[in-house]
Design an enzyme around this catalytic site. Structure first.
Site, PDB file in Angstrom:
ATOM      1  N   GLU A  64      77.648  32.861  29.418  1.00  0.00           N
ATOM      2  CA  GLU A  64      78.691  32.193  28.641  1.00  0.00           C
ATOM      3  C   GLU A  64      78.809  30.715  28.994  1.00  0.00           C
ATOM      4  O   GLU A  64      78.993  29.874  28.125  1.00  0.00           O
ATOM      5  CB  GLU A  64      80.045  32.892  28.845  1.00  0.00           C
ATOM      6  CG  GLU A  64      80.121  34.308  28.280  1.00  0.00           C
ATOM      7  CD  GLU A  64      79.904  34.358  26.772  1.00  0.00           C
ATOM      8  OE1 GLU A  64      79.998  33.304  26.108  1.00  0.00           O
ATOM      9  OE2 GLU A  64      79.631  35.450  26.249  1.00  0.00           O
ATOM     10  N   TYR A  95      88.060  30.450  25.726  1.00  0.00           N
ATOM     11  CA  TYR A  95      86.911  31.131  25.128  1.00  0.00           C
ATOM     12  C   TYR A  95      86.191  32.030  26.149  1.00  0.00           C
ATOM     13  O   TYR A  95      85.977  33.217  25.911  1.00  0.00           O
ATOM     14  CB  TYR A  95      85.910  30.132  24.524  1.00  0.00           C
ATOM     15  CG  TYR A  95      84.594  30.818  24.299  1.00  0.00           C
ATOM     16  CD1 TYR A  95      84.424  31.652  23.204  1.00  0.00           C
ATOM     17  CD2 TYR A  95      83.562  30.745  25.247  1.00  0.00           C
ATOM     18  CE1 TYR A  95      83.259  32.372  23.031  1.00  0.00           C
ATOM     19  CE2 TYR A  95      82.395  31.462  25.084  1.00  0.00           C
ATOM     20  CZ  TYR A  95      82.244  32.277  23.978  1.00  0.00           C
ATOM     21  OH  TYR A  95      81.112  33.007  23.826  1.00  0.00           O
ATOM     22  N   ASP A 136      85.213  30.455  19.080  1.00  0.00           N
ATOM     23  CA  ASP A 136      84.237  29.387  19.319  1.00  0.00           C
ATOM     24  C   ASP A 136      83.927  28.732  17.967  1.00  0.00           C
ATOM     25  O   ASP A 136      84.583  29.006  16.974  1.00  0.00           O
ATOM     26  CB  ASP A 136      82.971  29.959  19.969  1.00  0.00           C
ATOM     27  CG  ASP A 136      82.175  30.766  18.969  1.00  0.00           C
ATOM     28  OD1 ASP A 136      82.772  31.291  18.013  1.00  0.00           O
ATOM     29  OD2 ASP A 136      80.946  30.865  19.132  1.00  0.00           O
TER      30      ASP A 136
END
Length: 347
Positions: free
Chosen positions: A33, A116, A134
DNA sequence: TACACGTGGAG
DNA sequence: TCTCCAAGTGT
């Protein structure tokens, strides 16, 4: 709910096989991520493989030197991600006994992790119904619901988060989150979205009103600043040079570079030699030559760097302590790495 | 809160 | 060549 079910159905048939999708290990998901923030899968993939193999556990990452981590991150950009990643790895290893926090609330406390990333990890690894928002999610939702609130406004950020949260499949939040993101990346693309074959075409507001190209709305453009860089590439007779760490705020923090003389315009040789910076660096008479006849324009998100590399061949220099062959051990910006390659090839 | 922070690919 | 922008966060 139709929207969520359609997306998940689409995802089951169209999702990409990615290495981080084979695991629920929060450490690996975290790595992926962070690397994929503002970064395409194609660019981040090799770095993910490199990091997971060099640092198979959070302890391996925590025990590495920051410089080593930055070297492995070299070329990916946004280097604060690597520094924060390393910082948080040490927190997890040393203060949390190596155990990754398991709730959104705890995950988001880690440096480098925002709304996020905390939502992504919490949903994928711990099944917590936290909706990710996102760039893909902004695009899919703004088009499907015909929302023209600017996605980078405070109002828009709040509005889209609430909407995404209301849509999430609470039974399989991780799958829903990845479905909407993959759908945005592969189908509801920024340019030339595949509306003809879209499973949501019959209820998409943007398609009906022909607003696909206008949505999402993003306000204000960034300003580009021009800077003029002169790197002084010293090469002594005993094959040494000066390479310095960039410290403090600004670009490339923690990376290394040749001594830099910055000016507000492009400098020729005479201009450069006349600067105080040059006189301080080379108190004795020194001969220099320009390596790149045409200035190199290196483009960053907020700056254009008009760059010249000056070669300084000299008997010795008191601060030249780094052996040439050791330069490759230092993390450097791509601008410097490209020069090194061109210089080596020419040599 | 607006802005800074990299790099590379696509059209 | 130029513009946009890609799984955002920190300050």
């Amino acid at each position: 709910m139709k929207f969520s079910n359609t997306l998940i159905y689409w995802y089951l048939q169209n999702n990409r096989e990615l290495p981080w999708r084979k695991t629920k290990n929060p450490y690996f998901i975290w790595l992926s991520e962070i690397m994929l923030q503002q970064t395409r899968v194609a660019q981040g993939l090799s770095y993910y493989l490199k990091f997971t193999s060099s640092f198979p556990t959070v302890f391996d990452l925590a025990n590495a030197d920051e410089s080593t981590v930055l070297k492995m991150w070299q070329g990916l950009g946004y280097y604060s991600r690597a520094r924060n990643l390393h910082y948080s790895a040490k927190v997890i290893a040393n203060e949390l006994n190596g155990e990754f926090p398991s709730t959104y609330k705890e995950i988001i406390k880690l440096k480098g992790i925002g709304d996020y990333t905390a939502s992504a990890i919490a949903s994928i690894c711990f099944n917590e119904p936290a909706a990710v928002v996102d760039g893909n999610v902004y695009r899919v939702l703004s088009r499907y619901y015909g929302i023209n609130t600017p996605i980078n406004s405070t109002k828009g950020i709040k509005e889209f988060k609430i909407l995404a949260q209301s849509l999430i499949d609470t039974k399989q939040p991780g799958t829903f989150n990845q479905a909407i993101m993959d759908f945005g990346a592969l189908h509801c693309k920024p340019q030339n979205p595949l509306c003809d074959s879209c499973p949501l075409a019959d209820s998409c507001v943007a398609l009906e009103k022909k607003l696909t190209k206008e949505l999402p709305i993003k306000e204000k453009k960034i300003k580009i600043k021009k800077r003029f860089f002169n790197f002084m590439v010293i090469k002594t007779q005993d094959n040494k040079t000066i390479i310095e760490e960039r410290k403090g705020k600004g670009i490339w923090q923690g990376l290394y570079q040749f001594p830099l003389i910055e000016s507000n315009k492009n400098l020729n040789k005479e201009d450069l030699i006349a600067t105080d910076d040059f006189k301080n660096l080379f108190p004795d008479e020194t001969t220099i030559s320009l390596f790149n006849q045409k200035e190199i324009v290196h483009k960053l998100s907020h700056q254009h760097l008009y760059t010249q590399f000056w070669i300084v061949e000299t008997n010795k220099h008191k601060n030249a302590t780094t052996l040439w062959q050791n330069i490759q051990d230092f993390p450097v910006p791509i601008l410097i790495a490209n020069f090194l390659e061109a210089f080596d090839v020419k040599k």
